[in-house]
Design an enzyme around this catalytic site. Structure first.
Site, PDB file in Angstrom:
ATOM      1  N   GLY A  21       0.797  -1.189   0.039  1.00 46.25           N
ATOM      2  CA  GLY A  21       0.014  -0.111   0.019  1.00 46.25           C
ATOM      3  C   GLY A  21       1.142   1.421  -0.025  1.00 46.25           C
ATOM      4  N   ASP A  42      10.555  -7.044  -1.622  1.00 39.68           N
ATOM      5  CA  ASP A  42       9.109  -7.314  -1.203  1.00 39.68           C
ATOM      6  C   ASP A  42       9.190  -9.010  -1.397  1.00 39.68           C
ATOM      7  OD1 ASP A  42       6.235  -7.968  -1.065  1.00 39.68           O
ATOM      8  OD2 ASP A  42       6.278  -5.802  -0.679  1.00 39.68           O
ATOM      9  N   LYS A  66       4.865  -8.592  -6.365  1.00 31.11           N
ATOM     10  CA  LYS A  66       4.816  -7.357  -6.038  1.00 31.11           C
ATOM     11  C   LYS A  66       6.017  -6.360  -6.454  1.00 31.11           C
ATOM     12  CE  LYS A  66       1.219  -7.242  -2.538  1.00 31.11           C
ATOM     13  NZ  LYS A  66       0.738  -6.735  -1.344  1.00 31.11           N
ATOM     14  N   ASP A 114       8.282  -7.452  13.200  1.00 26.99           N
ATOM     15  CA  ASP A 114       9.349  -8.209  13.139  1.00 26.99           C
ATOM     16  C   ASP A 114      10.268  -7.758  12.151  1.00 26.99           C
ATOM     17  OD1 ASP A 114      10.822 -10.510  13.671  1.00 26.99           O
ATOM     18  OD2 ASP A 114      10.488 -11.549  11.922  1.00 26.99           O
ATOM     19  N   ALA A 115       9.801  -7.554  10.856  1.00 28.87           N
ATOM     20  CA  ALA A 115      10.718  -7.076   9.743  1.00 28.87           C
ATOM     21  C   ALA A 115      11.275  -5.657   9.900  1.00 28.87           C
ATOM     22  CB  ALA A 115      10.095  -7.144   8.422  1.00 28.87           C
ATOM     23  N   CYS A 167     -11.877 -14.880  30.895  1.00 30.95           N
ATOM     24  CA  CYS A 167     -13.201 -15.155  31.571  1.00 30.95           C
ATOM     25  C   CYS A 167     -14.310 -14.329  30.893  1.00 30.95           C
ATOM     26  CB  CYS A 167     -13.051 -14.639  32.953  1.00 30.95           C
ATOM     27  SG  CYS A 167     -12.434 -12.872  33.130  1.00 30.95           S
ATOM     28  N   CYS A 431      18.187   1.832  25.805  1.00 31.12           N
ATOM     29  CA  CYS A 431      17.787   1.115  24.587  1.00 31.12           C
ATOM     30  C   CYS A 431      18.599  -0.297  24.177  1.00 31.12           C
ATOM     31  CB  CYS A 431      17.466   1.890  23.221  1.00 31.12           C
ATOM     32  SG  CYS A 431      17.348   0.854  21.938  1.00 31.12           S
TER      33      CYS A 431
END
Length: 531
Positions: A21, A42, A66, A114-115, A167, A431
């Site tokens: 997109g 891709d 793609k 993840d990527a 629940c 980090c």
């Protein structure tokens, strides 16, 4: 001193990750802005559902790469530029740090965490600026990540996907999404999924444990059992009997609306329920993933909200079609938003449950979006975000640090702005990715196995694909291309409890974890936590 825009654009070598997109809009905008050397990665192929917003693709391209089709489409109106396409996963070993070093800037148009994390780490290791992006419906953002100058993509934790208390799902649903999760993760899995999976459907109340054997028998379909009768038995059990049992616990309903048990005889006349299982219109049903209860029953519009009776007919027909047309798959099925029959079954089951609990019913179109966690894409948002990516890429290429902006595309104006620009933050000193700060892991070293740490922490939480784990100078585990005798040793280590490893991991141990492909090294400080 900042360089002129035209020269930096013309001379830049750009890597684009993702040709969906955002990627289609981005490639078009890069080409029209004067970029002349663009590489695209891709791994996906084109699906029919892409065509409403990924405008470089056409019906004839369905099933093709793609990246390749996007390249060919843009070269038609910009034939003199160089576009290189890779139909591949960005996590493949070929796309290592040396590969990333050849680019002046990397532009992400990805759709998964993840990527994104993987690309962030490669950009840090290669010291290449990254422009990150994402869209959700009308919302979107573009962020700039430059090593040592701005925060990296992982400087702050990303929100986890929304989950719901068990629940609530099993006993007291109050929203339609609760009914969808129940229908998808519990009922669908119980009937069509892995029979060995630990999934006590829990549709009965907790005080009905004594009837658990009876419950197990109910979900088992014997070969000589009439499928229509089996369907009605399941229907009456989960929507009738179990609700009756739940109602017997008065305490639960003191401050809640009481649900209404629904039995098949209440919503389907005898004549209709017999007929429902025999409307075998083979032409309408098709085979495999094209099998459809809607087609079988002559219902066409996925945006219609079905009545309780229509939902009941769809449910029983979908169940019948699974057992007659797709019997070989039963026991191995997982819910798939692109599986029409699965979506029909889940929509109908969720709606019947919603009716029982006084929750408004939804159309198949709406239910599919919820079940697949789909926020429908908006082409204009993708176009706006792609434009912002190119603007930030040009600033990065000109080394115009003071002008870098993280820009957020809003659904509703804030301070009369739909685009909210913010100056990038500095790197987060704690980090573990860009500052090499150690990670603190509290764990019971006497109970937890090395496998738990590798799979659930190092791979799932820290995002390392091919980790190497060391305790001081002792190698405990290594993934990737390794010698056969070492594979056996590492596999044996994975099954051992941490405190019983050849080099024991106990309170105060500092594990060193590395991923050579990402060139990321991280220390994990182990703190023993007793139970």
């Amino acid at each position: 001193m900042a360089s002129s825009s035209s020269s930096v654009i013309k001379d830049a070598k750009v890597l684009m990750v993702g040709a969906g997109g955002i990627g289609c809009e981005l490639l078009k905008t890069l080409a029209l802005s004067g970029f002349a050397d663009i590489h695209i990665i891709d791994m996906d192929t084109i699906e029919v559902s892409n065509l409403n917003r990924q405008f470089l693709f056409r019906q004839s391209h369905v099933g093709q790469s793609k990246a390749k089709v996007a390249r060919d489409a843009v070269l038609k109106f910009r034939p003199k530029i160089n576009i290189t396409s890779y139909h591949a996963n960005v996590k493949d070993p070929d796309f290592n740090v040396d590969f990333f070093k050849q680019f002046n800037v990397v532009l992400n148009g990805l759709d998964n965490l993840d990527a994104r994390r993987h690309v962030n780490r490669l950009c840090l290791a290669a010291d290449v600026p990254l422009v990150e992006s994402g869209t959700t419906g009308f919302l979107g953002q573009v962020t700039v990540h430059v090593k040592g100058r701005t925060e990296c993509y992982e400087c702050h934790p990303k929100p986890a996907p929304k989950t719901y208390p068990v629940c609530t799902i099993t006993s007291t649903p109050s929203k339609f999404v609760h009914c969808i999760v129940w229908a998808k993760d519990l009922l669908f899995t119980k009937l069509f999924g892995d029979k060995n999976q630990d999934n006590d459907l829990n549709v009965r109340s907790s005080d009905a444990a004594s009837s658990s054997k009876n419950v197990d028998d109910i979900f088992e379909h014997s070969k000589d059992e009439d499928i229509a009768q089996y369907g009605k038995k399941i229907f009456d059990h989960v929507f009738g009997y179990n609700i009756e049992l739940a109602l017997s616990n008065e305490e639960t309903w003191k401050n809640r609306n009481r649900p209404k048990p629904i039995y098949s005889k209440d919503v389907l006349s005898d004549e209709l329920s017999k007929q429902n299982g025999n409307l075998d219109n083979d032409n309408a049903c098709g085979d495999g993933l094209s099998v459809s209860a809607m087609s079988s029953l002559g219902m066409k519009n996925p945006q219609d909200v079905w009545s309780l009776r229509e939902n009941s007919r769809i449910l029983l027909e979908a169940l019948r079609l699974f057992f007659t047309k797709r019997e070989k798959e039963i026991g191995n099925l997982c819910f798939d938003k692109d599986d029409q029959l699965a979506v029909e079954f889940v929509t109908a089951a969720a709606n019947i449950r919603a009716a029982s609990f006084g929750i408004p019913l939804h159309s198949l179109f709406e239910a599919k979006g919820i079940a697949g966690n789909i926020v429908h894409a908006v082409a204009t948002t993708n176009a706006v975000i792609a434009g912002l990516i190119v603007i930030e890429a040009i600033k990065v290429l000109k080394n115009d640090i003071k002008s870098y902006r993280m820009t957020y595309c809003l659904e509703h104006p804030s301070r009369n702005l739909l685009l909210m620009p913010v100056e990038p933050f500095e790197p987060n000193k704690s980090c573990y990715v860009c500052s090499e700060s150690p990670v603190l892991l509290e764990i019971n070293t006497n109970h937890s196995k090395l496998k738990d740490v590798v799979e659930k922490i190092i791979k799932a939480k820290l995002g390392m694909s091919l980790p190497l784990v060391m305790n001081a100078s002792n190698l405990l585990y290594e993934a990737g291309d390794i010698e056969e005798d070492m594979v056996a040793i590492y596999n044996a280590n994975l099954e051992k409890v941490l405190a019983e490893l050849p080099s024991p991991v106990t309170n105060g141990t500092m594990l060193t974890v590395e991923d050579f492909q990402q060139e990321l090294k991280c220390n994990i400080n182990i703190k023993h936590r007793g139970i």
